[in-house]
Scaffold this motif. Structure first.
Motif, short mmCIF file in Angstrom:
data_model
loop_
_atom_site.label_atom_id
_atom_site.label_comp_id
_atom_site.label_asym_id
_atom_site.label_seq_id
_atom_site.Cartn_x
_atom_site.Cartn_y
_atom_site.Cartn_z
N TRP A 196 1.19 2.96 7.63
CA TRP A 196 2.31 4.40 7.11
C TRP A 196 3.28 4.61 5.73
O TRP A 196 3.10 5.46 5.54
CB TRP A 196 3.04 4.35 8.47
N GLY A 197 4.04 2.75 5.52
CA GLY A 197 5.15 3.06 4.53
C GLY A 197 4.19 3.36 3.34
O GLY A 197 4.13 3.89 2.50
N VAL A 198 3.26 2.32 3.44
CA VAL A 198 2.34 2.33 1.87
C VAL A 198 1.39 3.92 1.60
O VAL A 198 1.39 4.24 -0.01
CB VAL A 198 0.84 1.30 2.09
N THR A 247 8.74 -2.30 0.21
CA THR A 247 8.26 -2.03 1.50
C THR A 247 7.27 -3.33 2.18
O THR A 247 7.80 -3.80 3.24
CB THR A 247 7.44 -1.12 1.14
N PHE A 257 1.96 -11.92 12.10
CA PHE A 257 2.48 -11.19 11.09
C PHE A 257 2.97 -11.18 9.71
O PHE A 257 3.04 -10.42 8.85
CB PHE A 257 2.81 -9.76 11.70
N GLU A 279 2.85 6.55 2.82
CA GLU A 279 3.96 7.59 2.30
C GLU A 279 4.28 6.71 0.56
O GLU A 279 4.27 8.15 0.23
CB GLU A 279 4.93 7.25 2.86
N ILE A 280 4.33 5.61 0.23
CA ILE A 280 4.71 5.62 -1.14
C ILE A 280 2.89 6.47 -2.04
O ILE A 280 3.36 6.71 -3.31
CB ILE A 280 4.02 3.98 -1.38
N VAL A 281 1.90 5.70 -2.02
CA VAL A 281 1.02 6.27 -2.08
C VAL A 281 0.98 7.95 -2.51
O VAL A 281 0.43 8.38 -3.86
CB VAL A 281 -0.87 6.19 -1.40
N TRP A 336 9.11 7.95 8.76
CA TRP A 336 8.93 6.67 8.76
C TRP A 336 10.09 6.06 8.91
O TRP A 336 10.19 4.78 9.82
CB TRP A 336 8.20 6.31 7.45
N MET A 378 6.47 -0.55 -3.43
CA MET A 378 5.68 -1.03 -2.74
C MET A 378 6.49 -2.42 -2.64
O MET A 378 5.65 -3.06 -1.15
CB MET A 378 4.21 -0.85 -3.69
N LEU A 399 2.36 0.96 12.19
CA LEU A 399 3.24 1.58 11.77
C LEU A 399 4.45 1.04 10.78
O LEU A 399 5.42 2.52 10.78
CB LEU A 399 4.34 1.54 13.01
N TYR A 400 4.26 0.14 10.39
CA TYR A 400 5.06 0.16 9.77
C TYR A 400 4.58 -0.45 7.90
O TYR A 400 4.64 0.65 6.37
CB TYR A 400 5.89 -1.02 9.41
N VAL A 401 3.38 -0.76 7.86
CA VAL A 401 2.71 -1.49 6.49
C VAL A 401 2.04 -0.40 6.05
O VAL A 401 2.08 0.59 4.95
CB VAL A 401 2.10 -2.51 6.95
N ASN A 414 10.74 4.01 12.88
CA ASN A 414 10.60 2.05 12.42
C ASN A 414 11.87 1.98 13.21
O ASN A 414 11.96 0.42 13.34
CB ASN A 414 10.36 1.59 11.32
N THR A 460 1.48 -3.35 12.20
CA THR A 460 0.71 -3.44 10.22
C THR A 460 0.20 -1.81 10.71
O THR A 460 0.77 -0.77 9.40
CB THR A 460 -0.72 -3.90 10.55
N ILE A 495 3.18 9.57 -3.02
CA ILE A 495 4.21 10.31 -3.97
C ILE A 495 4.15 10.59 -4.95
O ILE A 495 3.30 10.14 -5.90
CB ILE A 495 5.36 9.17 -4.02
N LEU A 534 10.94 6.68 0.65
CA LEU A 534 10.29 6.90 2.02
C LEU A 534 11.08 8.08 3.38
O LEU A 534 11.87 8.43 3.00
CB LEU A 534 10.05 5.82 3.01
#
Lengths: 573, 59
Positions: free
Chosen positions: B47-49, A224, A194, B51-53, A292, A221, B43-45, A296, B41, B55, A288
């Motif tokens: 989901w996080g991406v 993150t 990962f 949220e940023i997209v 989230w 981005m 829960l973190y990536v 996490n 991937t 904004i 964020l």
């Protein structure tokens, strides 16, 4: 293509050692130690600069050295050593041949090239972007290229590890489940996959940006996705050093896991949730949402913390059970008093366990709590925390197991046994001082990655309290002691490996394979223990439970002290 | 450490039938690899991406 089936049986451990696996373990371990040497020299320069009374380096050199130190230690030393651990935990503990040795050598040379190229970029002087290399701060393209090559090599090595598990199963070299130490290595390899995948997602576009093929990298981005790589790379360490703890408990004491179910369940929690803790680096980022961040960190991360507490209980617990069986039953702690404190394999591992739990673990939960994070975010508390986890936890555990690897794999006697005996204490005490005083100074607001906290000559200065300067001085002294401990390790290891007295052992012999199954040697005690399985029958470890209570009380007290501290710096009226 | 299937005349599949589900799961490194990559991937990536997209871009 001919398959190398040359094995030797180690007379010390009874383990069956595959020729290719042994050579690759040696190569990866030696490369790791070379990067440790480089990173250690840079560590001394960093410590002597942040020790304000010494303030050794000018600013441009300080940031260059800090970048090199971070990468050589957090990436190259640790991951090279982890690949050696993966090959040991698969090929040697399963008694099977290593899958695709040529591919494993290709991976090794790719990692080596990556490490050298990245160091070249740093020492050019135009890539002082720190370990994090936050965009839009740009480095020379070779900086990213080196990291990408290294990551691809490490990924290939992980798949050689998975391939070896398949070989062991197909050739029936073990029964039922893999040993717990191997299962811990599986956990480390999964987290590594990962980690490397997310590294590729962010570092390849950043490399293209550095050569002008991509216009723009969004900074949030970048942060993150980068932290999914940057923090998870340190979670590989956690899984790897916990595996080493179980291995050392088995090697030194013949200890079996207290409960296979519980320990494997804890590793499963690592597989599912450990990487999510990366989010704590972004708790102060406004882009964020709290959903989230809180999911996490304060939900998923606690499951990984629970897993660490399980390992922190079961490893000393299994040692206590083994010691009590030998007759050390007086009181709560005779088993611990009578432990072989002069054996660096044990003393290093036990200090790693204590430092990781009491310093690294507790401070990690503080940093992962959104509100508390505000009082220490981006202060020197953060490196204080990860020096407790990665250096006291991982590096000290790896140093400890090296004293087993030298006779077992390198087939040399450990040189300078007295120095080896003292080395874990010198390194462990120095690094504990460094971590504790970094955390203390961070609590007083001293920033991380800062060349001069006196702000000399600046129009807008800030005066830190004298206590902060005192703590930075004590941190510097701790750093120097730790560097001495590191130098002792390097002296013993390099001398033993290259000049140490050879241990005469039977050479490699071709093993005839009948119906796909190689003959199995009778394991000797030291080798049999890490291959054995435990049961749920052995919970008679009152001393460990007493220590666990001390840990929990410390945890609760420190947690609430930080809430109290938060209330004073951010009063609610 | 001989093959158990050879010792008692049972096939590997027949032996697997008696193994608890959790142990079968933990014994399969590739299912664990799938879970260990997909969970963070999503829960973190992702989901996080997302949220940023999401904004709004400043005007």
């Amino acid at each position: 293509m001919a398959i190398n089936r040359m094995f030797r049986t180690c007379p010390m451990t009874g383990l069956r050692v595959h020729e290719s696996a042994e050579a690759l373990i040696k190569a990866n371990a030696v490369a790791a130690v070379v990067f440790l040497l480089l990173g250690g020299i840079l560590a001394l320069l960093v410590a002597l600069t942040r020790w304000q009374a010494v303030h050794l380096l000018p600013p441009d050199w300080f940031y260059l050295v800090l970048t090199g130190h971070g990468l050589d230690m957090l990436v190259f030393w640790i991951i090279f050593f982890e690949i050696a651990v993966l090959y040991f935990a698969s090929s040697i503990l399963l008694g099977c041949r290593l899958a695709a040795p040529r591919l494993a050598w290709f991976a090794f040379f790719l990692m080596l090239a990556g490490g050298i190229i990245n160091n070249y970029a740093v020492f050019r002087g135009d890539s002082s972007v720190m370990f994090t290399s936050y965009a839009p701060m740009g480095a020379h393209p070779t900086f990213y290229l080196g990291l990408i090559l290294f990551a691809v090599g490490a990924l290939i090595a992980c798949f050689v590890f998975f391939g070896t598990l398949v070989v062991g199963k197909a050739e029936h070299t073990y029964n039922g489940s893999v040993p717990l130490v191997t299962f811990g290595a599986v956990t480390a390899a999964i987290i590594a996959v990962f980690t490397i995948a997310t590294g590729a997602i962010i570092l390849i576009p950043t490399f293209l940006w550095s050569v002008g093929l991509v216009d723009h990298i969004d900074s949030l981005m970048y942060r993150t996705v980068w932290w999914a790589f940057g923090h998870s790379s340190q979670q590989i360490n956690v899984a790897a050093h916990v595996s080493v703890w179980y291995a050392v408990a088995a090697i030194v004491f013949g200890a079996k896991p207290m409960s296979e179910k519980v320990s494997r369940g804890a590793f499963l929690l690592y597989i599912l949730f450990l990487q999510l803790a990366s989010a704590h680096h972004l708790l102060a980022d406004p882009g964020l949402t709290s959903n989230w961040k809180i999911f996490n960190t304060s939900y998923a991360m606690y499951l990984a913390v629970l897993a660490s507490m399980v390992h922190g209980l079961t490893v000393p617990g299994s040692i206590e059970v083994a010691q009590r069986r030998k007759g050390y039953t007086k009181g709560l702690f005779e088993w611990l008093r009578k432990a072989p404190w002069g054996n660096p394999v044990f003393s290093g591992m036990f200090m790693s366990l204590l430092g990781f739990g009491f310093l690294g673990g507790i401070s990690g939960v503080i940093m992962g709590t959104e509100q508390l994070n505000l009082i220490i975010h981006n202060t020197i508390y953060v490196p204080g925390h990860f020096h407790a986890t990665v250096v006291i936890g991982t590096t000290l555990a790896f140093m400890a197991v090296t004293y087993f690897v030298i006779p077992a794999i390198f087939r040399r006697e450990v040189s300078f046994p007295k120095i080896a005996q003292w080395q874990p204490y010198v390194f462990g005490i120095g690094m504990t001082m460094l971590a504790v005083f970094m955390m203390g100074a961070g609590t007083l607001g001293v920033p991380r990655r800062h060349w001069d906290i006196t702000f000399a000559g600046n129009a807008l200065g800030y005066e830190f309290p004298g206590t902060a300067h005192l703590m930075m001085g004590l941190m510097g002294i701790g750093g120097v002691i730790a560097v001495v401990g590191g130098a002792m390790y390097l002296l013993v290891v390099v001398h033993s490996v290259f000049l140490g007295r050879r241990i005469e052992t039977p050479g490699f012999q071709r093993v005839r394979v009948v119906e796909g199954m190689a003959p199995i040697p009778v394991p000797q005690p030291a080798g049999a223990a890490p291959q054995a399985h435990g049961g749920a029958q052995a919970w008679g470890a009152p001393g460990t439970f007493a220590l666990a209570m001390v840990f929990l009380v410390s945890f609760v007290l420190y947690y609430f002290i930080n809430w109290k501290y938060l209330a004073t710096v951010w009063p609610l009226k | 450490m001989a093959d158990p299937a050879r010792d008692d005349g049972l096939t590997a599949d027949e032996l697997d039938d008696g193994i608890p589900f959790m142990q079968q799961l933990l014994d399969n490194p590739f299912i664990l690899l799938f879970l260990g990559v997909v969970t963070p991937t999503v829960l973190y990536v992702i989901w996080g991406v997302m949220e940023i997209v999401g904004i709004p871009v400043a005007k």
